[in-house]
Motif scaffolding. Structure first.
Motif, PDB file in Angstrom:
ATOM      1  N   ASN A  90      46.270  31.153  37.473  1.00 56.73           N
ATOM      2  CA  ASN A  90      47.246  32.327  37.696  1.00 56.73           C
ATOM      3  C   ASN A  90      46.830  32.554  39.506  1.00 56.73           C
ATOM      4  O   ASN A  90      45.650  33.018  38.833  1.00 56.73           O
ATOM      5  CB  ASN A  90      46.886  33.432  37.216  1.00 56.73           C
ATOM      6  CG  ASN A  90      48.137  34.487  37.896  1.00 56.73           C
ATOM      7  OD1 ASN A  90      48.567  34.665  38.562  1.00 56.73           O
ATOM      8  ND2 ASN A  90      48.519  35.957  37.138  1.00 56.73           N
ATOM      9  N   ALA A  91      47.047  31.751  40.814  1.00 57.39           N
ATOM     10  CA  ALA A  91      46.378  33.018  41.936  1.00 57.39           C
ATOM     11  C   ALA A  91      46.616  34.144  42.235  1.00 57.39           C
ATOM     12  O   ALA A  91      45.940  34.993  42.835  1.00 57.39           O
ATOM     13  CB  ALA A  91      47.341  32.136  43.302  1.00 57.39           C
ATOM     14  N   ASN A  92      47.437  35.132  41.342  1.00 59.89           N
ATOM     15  CA  ASN A  92      47.412  36.719  41.976  1.00 59.89           C
ATOM     16  C   ASN A  92      46.096  37.043  40.358  1.00 59.89           C
ATOM     17  O   ASN A  92      45.859  38.233  40.919  1.00 59.89           O
ATOM     18  CB  ASN A  92      48.706  36.649  41.026  1.00 59.89           C
ATOM     19  CG  ASN A  92      48.960  36.364  42.500  1.00 59.89           C
ATOM     20  OD1 ASN A  92      49.273  36.864  43.362  1.00 59.89           O
ATOM     21  ND2 ASN A  92      50.907  36.246  41.496  1.00 59.89           N
ATOM     22  N   ALA A  93      45.032  36.249  40.064  1.00 59.08           N
ATOM     23  CA  ALA A  93      44.501  36.549  39.076  1.00 59.08           C
ATOM     24  C   ALA A  93      43.315  37.410  40.022  1.00 59.08           C
ATOM     25  O   ALA A  93      42.897  36.775  40.930  1.00 59.08           O
ATOM     26  CB  ALA A  93      43.976  35.483  38.539  1.00 59.08           C
ATOM     27  N   PRO A 105      45.772  41.452  38.268  1.00 58.79           N
ATOM     28  CA  PRO A 105      45.595  42.456  38.395  1.00 58.79           C
ATOM     29  C   PRO A 105      46.353  44.391  37.860  1.00 58.79           C
ATOM     30  O   PRO A 105      45.002  45.090  37.498  1.00 58.79           O
ATOM     31  CB  PRO A 105      46.691  42.764  40.203  1.00 58.79           C
ATOM     32  CG  PRO A 105      46.258  41.573  39.874  1.00 58.79           C
ATOM     33  CD  PRO A 105      46.084  40.752  38.429  1.00 58.79           C
ATOM     34  N   ALA A 106      47.483  43.935  36.782  1.00 55.16           N
ATOM     35  CA  ALA A 106      47.727  44.880  35.841  1.00 55.16           C
ATOM     36  C   ALA A 106      47.035  45.317  35.009  1.00 55.16           C
ATOM     37  O   ALA A 106      46.926  46.923  34.895  1.00 55.16           O
ATOM     38  CB  ALA A 106      49.220  45.328  35.324  1.00 55.16           C
ATOM     39  N   ALA A 107      46.254  44.680  34.666  1.00 63.92           N
ATOM     40  CA  ALA A 107      45.086  45.248  33.460  1.00 63.92           C
ATOM     41  C   ALA A 107      43.309  45.673  33.968  1.00 63.92           C
ATOM     42  O   ALA A 107      42.797  45.975  33.251  1.00 63.92           O
ATOM     43  CB  ALA A 107      44.634  44.067  33.264  1.00 63.92           C
ATOM     44  N   MET A 108      43.400  46.010  35.504  1.00 63.79           N
ATOM     45  CA  MET A 108      42.592  45.986  36.098  1.00 63.79           C
ATOM     46  C   MET A 108      42.574  47.317  37.385  1.00 63.79           C
ATOM     47  O   MET A 108      43.895  47.604  37.768  1.00 63.79           O
ATOM     48  CB  MET A 108      42.305  44.807  37.219  1.00 63.79           C
ATOM     49  CG  MET A 108      41.916  44.153  36.199  1.00 63.79           C
ATOM     50  SD  MET A 108      41.420  42.205  36.958  1.00 63.79           S
ATOM     51  CE  MET A 108      39.130  42.468  37.039  1.00 63.79           C
ATOM     52  N   GLY A 114      38.932  47.380  47.668  1.00 67.17           N
ATOM     53  CA  GLY A 114      39.960  46.758  47.059  1.00 67.17           C
ATOM     54  C   GLY A 114      39.375  45.709  46.087  1.00 67.17           C
ATOM     55  O   GLY A 114      40.079  44.685  46.258  1.00 67.17           O
ATOM     56  N   LYS A 115      37.899  46.644  45.326  1.00 66.55           N
ATOM     57  CA  LYS A 115      36.852  45.201  44.435  1.00 66.55           C
ATOM     58  C   LYS A 115      37.715  45.637  43.113  1.00 66.55           C
ATOM     59  O   LYS A 115      38.314  46.873  42.821  1.00 66.55           O
ATOM     60  CB  LYS A 115      35.872  45.619  44.652  1.00 66.55           C
ATOM     61  CG  LYS A 115      35.468  45.572  45.866  1.00 66.55           C
ATOM     62  CD  LYS A 115      34.879  43.535  46.911  1.00 66.55           C
ATOM     63  CE  LYS A 115      34.216  43.667  47.341  1.00 66.55           C
ATOM     64  NZ  LYS A 115      34.285  42.273  47.923  1.00 66.55           N
ATOM     65  N   HIS A 116      38.827  44.705  42.536  1.00 69.08           N
ATOM     66  CA  HIS A 116      38.972  45.111  40.799  1.00 69.08           C
ATOM     67  C   HIS A 116      38.129  45.157  39.492  1.00 69.08           C
ATOM     68  O   HIS A 116      37.208  44.605  40.290  1.00 69.08           O
ATOM     69  CB  HIS A 116      39.696  43.437  41.081  1.00 69.08           C
ATOM     70  CG  HIS A 116      40.822  43.810  41.543  1.00 69.08           C
ATOM     71  ND1 HIS A 116      41.415  43.166  42.566  1.00 69.08           N
ATOM     72  CD2 HIS A 116      42.461  44.335  41.604  1.00 69.08           C
ATOM     73  CE1 HIS A 116      42.281  43.680  43.586  1.00 69.08           C
ATOM     74  NE2 HIS A 116      42.895  44.066  42.386  1.00 69.08           N
ATOM     75  N   TYR A 117      37.929  45.773  39.357  1.00 66.39           N
ATOM     76  CA  TYR A 117      37.308  45.753  37.538  1.00 66.39           C
ATOM     77  C   TYR A 117      37.698  46.622  36.459  1.00 66.39           C
ATOM     78  O   TYR A 117      39.353  47.104  36.631  1.00 66.39           O
ATOM     79  CB  TYR A 117      36.559  46.507  38.397  1.00 66.39           C
ATOM     80  CG  TYR A 117      36.261  47.962  38.641  1.00 66.39           C
ATOM     81  CD1 TYR A 117      36.916  48.848  37.104  1.00 66.39           C
ATOM     82  CD2 TYR A 117      36.819  48.935  39.416  1.00 66.39           C
ATOM     83  CE1 TYR A 117      36.822  50.816  37.691  1.00 66.39           C
ATOM     84  CE2 TYR A 117      37.348  50.274  39.787  1.00 66.39           C
ATOM     85  CZ  TYR A 117      37.037  51.198  38.861  1.00 66.39           C
ATOM     86  OH  TYR A 117      37.437  51.976  39.252  1.00 66.39           O
ATOM     87  N   HIS A 118      37.300  46.319  35.253  1.00 64.84           N
ATOM     88  CA  HIS A 118      37.945  46.681  34.214  1.00 64.84           C
ATOM     89  C   HIS A 118      37.958  47.886  34.171  1.00 64.84           C
ATOM     90  O   HIS A 118      36.049  48.287  34.302  1.00 64.84           O
ATOM     91  CB  HIS A 118      37.543  45.387  33.407  1.00 64.84           C
ATOM     92  CG  HIS A 118      37.998  43.898  32.532  1.00 64.84           C
ATOM     93  ND1 HIS A 118      37.215  43.748  33.193  1.00 64.84           N
ATOM     94  CD2 HIS A 118      39.461  43.843  32.960  1.00 64.84           C
ATOM     95  CE1 HIS A 118      38.010  42.292  33.313  1.00 64.84           C
ATOM     96  NE2 HIS A 118      39.312  42.462  33.735  1.00 64.84           N
ATOM     97  N   LYS A 119      37.933  48.703  33.728  1.00 60.01           N
ATOM     98  CA  LYS A 119      37.190  50.116  32.919  1.00 60.01           C
ATOM     99  C   LYS A 119      36.758  49.871  31.901  1.00 60.01           C
ATOM    100  O   LYS A 119      35.916  50.480  32.427  1.00 60.01           O
ATOM    101  CB  LYS A 119      38.744  51.161  32.740  1.00 60.01           C
ATOM    102  CG  LYS A 119      39.640  51.860  34.030  1.00 60.01           C
ATOM    103  CD  LYS A 119      40.490  52.450  33.675  1.00 60.01           C
ATOM    104  CE  LYS A 119      41.520  53.155  34.742  1.00 60.01           C
ATOM    105  NZ  LYS A 119      42.748  54.105  34.229  1.00 60.01           N
TER     106      LYS A 119
END
Length: 134
Positions: A90-93, A105-108, A114-119
């Motif tokens: 999945n290129a959107n991951a 991204p919805a789970a992050m 602009g960096k993604h992370y899990h809460k």
């Protein structure tokens, strides 16, 4: 260690550098062949900030149809999406900055850079920092 024409990597004025790119002797120095090829097609020197991307991912494939001229930001985006696609299909991951695992991204959550992370990962990181400071 042999150098120049006696080097195992010498190919009549071209060498493969440590990063796998072809370098060609020109103007008294070795220049990146893919950049020279792009400039030939454009009919002008590359501008500051223009990057040449190998579409196939093969750094020695410097055919014009395999080269894409783009900005550095777009080039990073291409590689970010390609890495995600390779890792997950999945290129959107996106990759969590704390645990380094990919997720939707919805789970992050995304920070201001602009960096993604899990809460949960961010909370665990903060707890570990607190414990270390005691």
């Amino acid at each position: 260690m042999p150098s120049g024409e006696n080097s195992a990597t010498f190919k009549g004025g071209t060498v493969i550098d440590k990063d796998g790119y072809v370098r060609v002797r020109g103007a008294g120095k070795f220049q990146l062949e893919h950049r020279l090829a792009a400039e030939r097609v454009l009919g002008r020197p590359l501008k500051r900030g223009e990057v040449v991307h190998h579409i196939s991912g093969v750094r020695t494939d410097n055919r014009p149809e395999n080269l894409l001229i783009c900005t550095d930001a777009y080039h990073r985006l291409i590689h970010t999406r390609q890495d995600a696609l390779t890792a997950t299909g999945n290129a959107n991951a996106r990759r969590c900055v704390y645990c380094r695992r990919y997720d939707e991204p919805a789970a992050m959550t995304m920070n201001t850079q602009g960096k993604h992370y899990h809460k949960a990962c961010a909370a665990a990181y903060q707890r570990s920092r607190k414990e270390k400071s005691k």
